[in-house]
Structure formats: C-alpha cells, structure tokens
Write an enzyme that holds these catalytic residues in place. Structure first.
Site, mmCIF file in Angstrom:
data_model
loop_
_atom_site.group_PDB
_atom_site.id
_atom_site.type_symbol
_atom_site.label_atom_id
_atom_site.label_comp_id
_atom_site.label_asym_id
_atom_site.label_seq_id
_atom_site.Cartn_x
_atom_site.Cartn_y
_atom_site.Cartn_z
ATOM 1 N N LYS A 87 -60.324 12.089 -0.118
ATOM 2 C CA LYS A 87 -61.255 10.959 -0.055
ATOM 3 C C LYS A 87 -62.457 11.363 0.793
ATOM 4 O O LYS A 87 -62.385 12.237 1.659
ATOM 5 C CB LYS A 87 -60.589 9.709 0.521
ATOM 6 C CG LYS A 87 -60.131 9.795 1.984
ATOM 7 C CD LYS A 87 -61.195 9.421 3.009
ATOM 8 C CE LYS A 87 -60.873 10.004 4.380
ATOM 9 N NZ LYS A 87 -61.972 9.864 5.346
ATOM 10 N N ASP A 100 -56.319 5.126 6.009
ATOM 11 C CA ASP A 100 -56.883 5.336 4.665
ATOM 12 C C ASP A 100 -55.809 5.555 3.600
ATOM 13 O O ASP A 100 -56.121 5.800 2.446
ATOM 14 C CB ASP A 100 -57.911 6.477 4.663
ATOM 15 C CG ASP A 100 -57.395 7.753 5.305
ATOM 16 O OD1 ASP A 100 -56.182 7.841 5.557
ATOM 17 O OD2 ASP A 100 -58.204 8.660 5.550
#
Length: 296
Positions: free
Chosen positions: A12, A148
């Site tokens: 990410k 996350d």
C-alpha cells in the site's frame, strides 16, 4: 492430502496522509486521515492445513527480508503469525497451519509489507478453514493487529480514518479520487526502494518535533530528516517529469506517478543518475488481493 491457499497481497501507499492528535486510548497512536492506494507489488502468502495438534510453522523466502529474522521469538511477533492466532481465537479453531511468505515488498519501507502479510494470512485461512467470512467480519480482527491491515484486506483505493483502521472504499468516479488524479496521482507508478529501513515510531517521534512539511504526506519531512536520500528521490522524480512524487507512508520508499511511458523512463534515469534509490519497481495501481485455492 492437504488443501493449500495462496494469496497475493499488494503493498500500500498513502496518496494523502494527514496526521492529527495523539490519542492515549489508541495506545498513543495519532488520528489519521489518509487515502490508501494498493499498488501492484505483491507478497505471496501460502497457507497449508496441518494435522490436528501439529501447531504452526512459518517459512520466509525472498531477496528482501531485511530485519525479519527467523528465531522462535521473532516468529511469534511476525504479523502473519499474529494474524493466524487472532483468527484461530475468533473462529474457535486450532492454529494448526503452515505459512510460507514469499516477500517482494521491501521491509520497513512505508509500503505496508507486514500488513500485507497479515491480511494475506487472514484471507488465506478464511478459505482454508472454510469460514468464508466477509471482509467486514475480518476487519475488526485485522484492526487489532495494525492500523493499515483492514485496508490491506480490500486493496483498491479507500479513505482511512480513526488511526487508519476505519475504511471507506473510494470508487473511481468519487470526487476525492477525481481531485487526486487532477493533482497528478494517475498513470504509471514507480516505487523507489532502499536497503535502509525506517522505524515507524522513530518517524512519528521526528514528526512530533518537526511537524508536517508541505505536500500530501505529513510524515514526509520527518522521514526525509532521518533518510535524506528520500528527499533527493522526490526532487529528482519531479524534476524528470513525474506528475506526483512523495515518500510512501512513514518511508523511506518513494512513489512517483508518471503521466506516460517517456516520463516513467525519465524518472528511472534521474533516479539512477542521482543514486537516489537502491531499487526501482514499476507497478500498477490500484491493485487487489488475489486468492487462489488449490485442493490437494
């Protein structure tokens, strides 16, 4: 024979990252508002069923293992192993499984590699154990493991709030996505990675002193203060025609968007000439986790 499930889980980056106040009730974590984007650089997680009582095993492979040692104490702290125990507990299943991780996402890079491994493990075990829980049910478990990780279960592009764990997927035609594309976050994605790693707590400690710089990532100035080559890479990419370039998350990796192929090549040349990064990867974005079940 034993069933095997393979998940390719993408890295990410944060297209924007705004850091708010520190909250003691969140273990001292800062409030975040971020737009996550999954990029097509994948760790592969392979889980295999084991006989009852056999326990768990962890195997790491790949060129870029960084500080991921394989002692027994380190194994227990590994994100994937923590994900295995968390899901086993939530589902009332014994944690009898073999985990193999083929790492391509650099370690300690601001690219969420550990979170990708944990998310990949949750997605794989969800199939292996026949749970078939929706992402909404896996997300709270993921949130206990890292900020996350709920995003990494989904991939794509999403708004993250809270300490980053509350996820709202963003469609391509969302006004916020249109604004980000207008600001240059579109086209080919180049990732400049380093042999060096940055510790996220150290970057936040520097942020607490320095505050946010300009730009879309509030942590960029702090990361560059600890790892100046990241700043060289951002400047070199923008100078070579990147439409956007920034430190990824807590760094030190740098992500650059190139509007076309000549610009992508120019950014690569600039990075090489300035010795601004150690490794360059071309990736697509947004990306999604890919789950494959192989019945033995």
């Amino acid at each position: 024979g034993m069933t095997t499930v393979q998940v390719q889980c993408p890295a990410k980056t944060n297209l924007t990252l705004h850091v708010g106040a520190r909250h003691e009730e969140w273990g001292g974590r800062h409030a975040l508002e971020t737009v996550y984007c999954a990029i097509g650089l994948y760790d592969t997680v392979i889980v295999t069923g084991k006989h009852p009582g056999a326990g768990f095993s962890l195997e790491l492979a790949g060129q870029h293992l960084g500080d991921l040692a394989s002692s027994a104490s380190d194994m227990r702290r590994n994100h994937a192993v923590r994900a295995l125990f968390a899901l086993a507990q939530a589902a009332g299943v014994e944690p009898d499984a073999g985990i193999r991780i083929e790492k391509n996402i650099p370690v300690g890079a601001g690219l969420g590699g550990g979170s990708a491994d944990a998310a990949g493990t949750l997605l794989a075990l969800n199939e292996l154990w026949g749970l078939h829980w929706p992402v909404e049910r896996l997300s709270p478990i993921a949130a206990t493991l890292g900020a996350d990780m709920p995003f990494c279960l989904r991939g794509g592009t999403a708004l993250g709030t809270g300490f980053g764990e509350r996820i709202e997927p963003l469609a391509e035609d969302d006004a916020r996505m249109q604004a980000l594309r207008a600001s240059g976050c579109t086209g080919r994605v180049l990732v400049g990675a380093y042999r060096a790693q940055l510790s996220t707590p150290e970057v936040y400690a520097a942020f607490d002193v320095l505050g946010p710089g300009g730009g879309p990532n509030d942590l960029q100035q702090a990361a560059i203060s600890l790892h100046p080559r990241s700043g060289v890479a951002v400047d070199a990419a923008l100078g070579a025609g990147a439409s956007a370039a920034f430190v990824s998350g807590s760094g030190p990796s740098v992500v650059a968007f190139a509007p076309d192929e000549p610009a992508a090549q120019a950014v690569q040349r600039a990075w090489l000439q300035a010795d601004a990064v150690d490794r360059i990867t071309l990736a697509d974005a947004p990306a999604q986790p890919i789950v494959r079940v192989q019945a033995a």
